[in-house]
Design a protein around this motif. Sequence first.
Motif, PDB file in Angstrom:
ATOM      1  N   PRO A 274       0.835  -1.199   0.000  1.00 18.64           N
ATOM      2  CA  PRO A 274       0.000   0.000   0.000  1.00 18.64           C
ATOM      3  C   PRO A 274       0.872   1.253   0.000  1.00 18.64           C
ATOM      4  O   PRO A 274       1.936   1.258   0.619  1.00 18.64           O
ATOM      5  N   ASP A 275       0.463   2.286  -0.695  1.00 19.54           N
ATOM      6  CA  ASP A 275       1.258   3.504  -0.671  1.00 19.54           C
ATOM      7  C   ASP A 275       0.885   4.355   0.540  1.00 19.54           C
ATOM      8  O   ASP A 275      -0.053   4.052   1.286  1.00 19.54           O
ATOM      9  N   ILE A 276       1.644   5.411   0.745  1.00 15.27           N
ATOM     10  CA  ILE A 276       1.445   6.227   1.954  1.00 15.27           C
ATOM     11  C   ILE A 276       0.041   6.800   1.968  1.00 15.27           C
ATOM     12  O   ILE A 276      -0.646   6.794   2.990  1.00 15.27           O
TER      13      ILE A 276
ATOM     14  N   GLU B 155       9.587   1.933   1.989  1.00 16.54           N
ATOM     15  CA  GLU B 155       9.043   1.290   0.776  1.00 16.54           C
ATOM     16  C   GLU B 155       8.764   2.324  -0.312  1.00 16.54           C
ATOM     17  O   GLU B 155       9.032   2.082  -1.489  1.00 16.54           O
ATOM     18  N   ALA B 156       8.241   3.472   0.092  1.00 21.35           N
ATOM     19  CA  ALA B 156       7.961   4.524  -0.883  1.00 21.35           C
ATOM     20  C   ALA B 156       9.269   5.043  -1.487  1.00 21.35           C
ATOM     21  O   ALA B 156       9.360   5.282  -2.697  1.00 21.35           O
ATOM     22  N   GLU B 157      10.292   5.195  -0.661  1.00 21.15           N
ATOM     23  CA  GLU B 157      11.589   5.640  -1.185  1.00 21.15           C
ATOM     24  C   GLU B 157      12.163   4.597  -2.141  1.00 21.15           C
ATOM     25  O   GLU B 157      12.797   4.942  -3.146  1.00 21.15           O
ATOM     26  N   GLN B 158      11.922   3.349  -1.841  1.00 18.96           N
ATOM     27  CA  GLN B 158      12.416   2.293  -2.737  1.00 18.96           C
ATOM     28  C   GLN B 158      11.691   2.313  -4.079  1.00 18.96           C
ATOM     29  O   GLN B 158      12.281   2.035  -5.114  1.00 18.96           O
ATOM     30  N   ARG B 159      10.400   2.663  -4.057  1.00 19.53           N
ATOM     31  CA  ARG B 159       9.679   2.801  -5.331  1.00 19.53           C
ATOM     32  C   ARG B 159      10.276   3.951  -6.152  1.00 19.53           C
ATOM     33  O   ARG B 159      10.446   3.843  -7.364  1.00 19.53           O
ATOM     34  N   ALA B 160      10.569   5.067  -5.465  1.00 20.73           N
ATOM     35  CA  ALA B 160      11.180   6.206  -6.170  1.00 20.73           C
ATOM     36  C   ALA B 160      12.553   5.812  -6.707  1.00 20.73           C
ATOM     37  O   ALA B 160      12.938   6.165  -7.827  1.00 20.73           O
ATOM     38  N   ASN B 161      13.275   5.061  -5.910  1.00 21.11           N
ATOM     39  CA  ASN B 161      14.593   4.598  -6.321  1.00 21.11           C
ATOM     40  C   ASN B 161      14.504   3.707  -7.556  1.00 21.11           C
ATOM     41  O   ASN B 161      15.314   3.815  -8.485  1.00 21.11           O
ATOM     42  N   ALA B 162      13.500   2.841  -7.582  1.00 23.10           N
ATOM     43  CA  ALA B 162      13.331   1.945  -8.736  1.00 23.10           C
ATOM     44  C   ALA B 162      13.051   2.750 -10.008  1.00 23.10           C
ATOM     45  O   ALA B 162      13.481   2.378 -11.103  1.00 23.10           O
TER      46      ALA B 162
END
Lengths: 485, 485
Positions: free
Chosen positions: B2-4, B59-66
């Motif tokens: 789930p996102d923030i 997790e959100a930072e990891q999505r941005a990183n991806a």
Amino acid sequence: MPDIYQELNRLAESDMYPLHMPGHKRNLQSTPLQGAFRCDITEIDDFDNLHDEKGIILEAEQRANALYGADYTYFLVNGSTSGVLSAVSAALQEGGAILAARGSHRSFYHAAYLRRLEIEYLKAKMIQPYGIFDGYTAEDVERALDNSKRNIKAVFITSPTYEGRCSDVAGIAAVCHKRGIPLIVDEAHGSHFGLGEGVPQGAVQQGADLVIHSLHKTLPAMTQTALIHLQGDLVDKAVLKRFLGIYQSSSPSYILMSSIDLCINQMQEEGHEYIRRLTQYRELIQTEAQNLKHIRVPGRDELEDPAKVLVYVDPAAMTGQQLYDILREEYHLQLEMAGEKYALAIITGSDREEGIKRLSAALKEIDASLEAREPAQTQPTPHYDFSAKEIPQEALPLWRAWDEEKETVPLKQAAGRIAAGFVNLYPPGIPLIVPGEMITEDLIEDILRYLSLNLNVQGILNGEIRGNKGIIEDKERGIICVKQK
Amino acid sequence: MPDIYQELNRLAESDMYPLHMPGHKRNLQSTPLQGAFRCDITEIDDFDNLHDEKGIILEAEQRANALYGADYTYFLVNGSTSGVLSAVSAALQEGGAILAARGSHRSFYHAAYLRRLEIEYLKAKMIQPYGIFDGYTAEDVERALDNSKRNIKAVFITSPTYEGRCSDVAGIAAVCHKRGIPLIVDEAHGSHFGLGEGVPQGAVQQGADLVIHSLHKTLPAMTQTALIHLQGDLVDKAVLKRFLGIYQSSSPSYILMSSIDLCINQMQEEGHEYIRRLTQYRELIQTEAQNLKHIRVPGRDELEDPAKVLVYVDPAAMTGQQLYDILREEYHLQLEMAGEKYALAIITGSDREEGIKRLSAALKEIDASLEAREPAQTQPTPHYDFSAKEIPQEALPLWRAWDEEKETVPLKQAAGRIAAGFVNLYPPGIPLIVPGEMITEDLIEDILRYLSLNLNVQGILNGEIRGNKGIIEDKERGIICVKQK
């Protein structure tokens, strides 16, 4: 005199087409955040500039100033953090000496680091049995100034504390002004002070030179919004403004600024009513709690701020964390935090009576159940009393030690080494050691005890935490030290 | 996963009652900002902590990183300002030397001040006739490194520029890495780079060590949101993280963080489509503008970024400011800024075709009207070419001069004095003088000429501007200098 929000609204309803930042072009249809996006702009014509304000932002700051009564008031969009950094940076020269409470917020330490300050500490004073910070008297500060070998150029205190305890700001301001040095008050938790009957007087009214308010903590403003107030002539306004420009975004959020303005306008219109609701809620809780057996809510005679409801629970019955967890899991009441022997709730004039009644009813039920309950699994903990502990000896200045080459040393072998990182205990929120200070056997014992009690100790490493430059191979607890050459 | 925003929404819809900050208790009914207040919380259970992320923020930072492909990506809630401050602070030791473009954002200078850096400048390169900054080649940087007497430990460039001109980031990164020093790219204006067909490759893909993205400038995220990316092992992640914790609020806004996450998710889902819309809009403008006589929109061969629409107007016909004003007042098109000879529009994939067509139609009408129009009242200005100007000589380091005791000196008498404040010219956004540099007759002449042309010169005082510590009595123009003892 239209407020920022009205102006943003007017713009949103006009046919002015945005060929500028932000990139979302106020064109988002599918999220409840839509109402916010609609008001999110950048510094276009007529919307002023936070860092050189001459129009609607200046007017909004003047409204905030009128509410609190300082000489100057500035909006902060990077929280009280940016206010503390700026205040400490502006109040004294780089390399100067400042007297500060050991339990100050980490932004104070960050400012001291960036500005290479020498820190003279006001030792923590604790209120037992809660294990929370006490405020300071004028005598505390005067004695510390008298006893210091340093040429102290400013004083920094936090009042009220997180748990609602106040210092004698007026008395301390008088002590400072007698010596011609400014007093900075981190009043992050007291932006509602002075706004109505039954709350303490604010630090601006009591004569502090620089006061920082986290509006979002106890007033109806968004998280990350804050104010800084300046009065008197001990701190240069231009220097303060310079640092505010350094520590805050050059693209400040109009949503946050608008939220500050909406909050101030609401306080101007119905601040007294807002405070009246707060004190009524508090009385309701206090009345309901007075006959409890295992739970106690200290009254306003002990903790002056009505917004902070400290729920102390008999350590023989359960821990603060257990109380917090039960309130959350069984009663769906999310509190602010858990201490060793208490859970802390924050209430404001924005609360609904329903929530207050749910809290009171829950405390009654839990109290009643405690007779039947098994004793808490954790032992009652030996209370930690920071007023009795010596502050570790400084071997290097903070600013030098924090920049030194570091290595992680197993905690049990670290006695005699110089710390190169902070180790903090939350609550009460105090550095057990600051970069540059000597690690002693006593400190290591304390840290191990806190860890064994599952208290929240930050800055102790456990395994692979060093990041992209290297990893500790063993899983022993480690502490960051200045590398030995 | 789930996102923030989903999590905030789930919380808002639950019966969990907030006995914690923020003070508004998500209980505001009467403002369109309500949707935002509803999602505004603090670090309660399950909502992670930006400064020690382990859950939904990580997790959100990891999505941005991806999406961007660095080694690490961190959310910024204090804008690119906090990213630049942190990157420059982390990339080299206090007191080290850095090579940087003279026209760098002021947050670069602020970092250099706080960290006592020595600055070796990359001289401005200008593109005429627009009078905007050019990018740098690998040879520019290599030559500067070869010629410097300083032991340079990091390089800082801005690419793309405000107006959309790119440097050879890959080539410059190779030059830096050959010497074992990190490259920091202020890619504030290029967070859309690399996300689809027809936009340049991003600086992360090109091998920069630290890259800062202002998401709000060209992507659908709120003002004050940004990202910082780290890759390689030339910069210590732990040190970067330390500075991110210093320069950003300890109460970060969940609205801002949620907005970052919504933006990243949108780009993951339809980034290519978003970029396709942007490039289509740009082509539409370009096609419509190609037959204009007095107005010219430089193509992608000159300014690579499709998001920046520089509208150049024949200086004999009108100034950039006049064009900007007409577009705003007569056509209700709000552009980003006006230069001496151009107005700058920003377009994105969030634009509506209606706005793009209105801009194109307005430019046609204005162009057609220019034949009949009176010549501009202001003279065509002698264009200022910063590539031809010498950078003033340094007498004191920036960090020392900015902290020195100051006095305001009438501008015409200031030759030979040491500046103690910045004097900036916007656009193009360049310091004419930096604290610590010597003021010359030539510089004074330049400043007077810019002022007489009504250009935006910041840092020159006029009358009562000193604040609470003293006022200049005469109304002559003044410049802040190091006080003479």
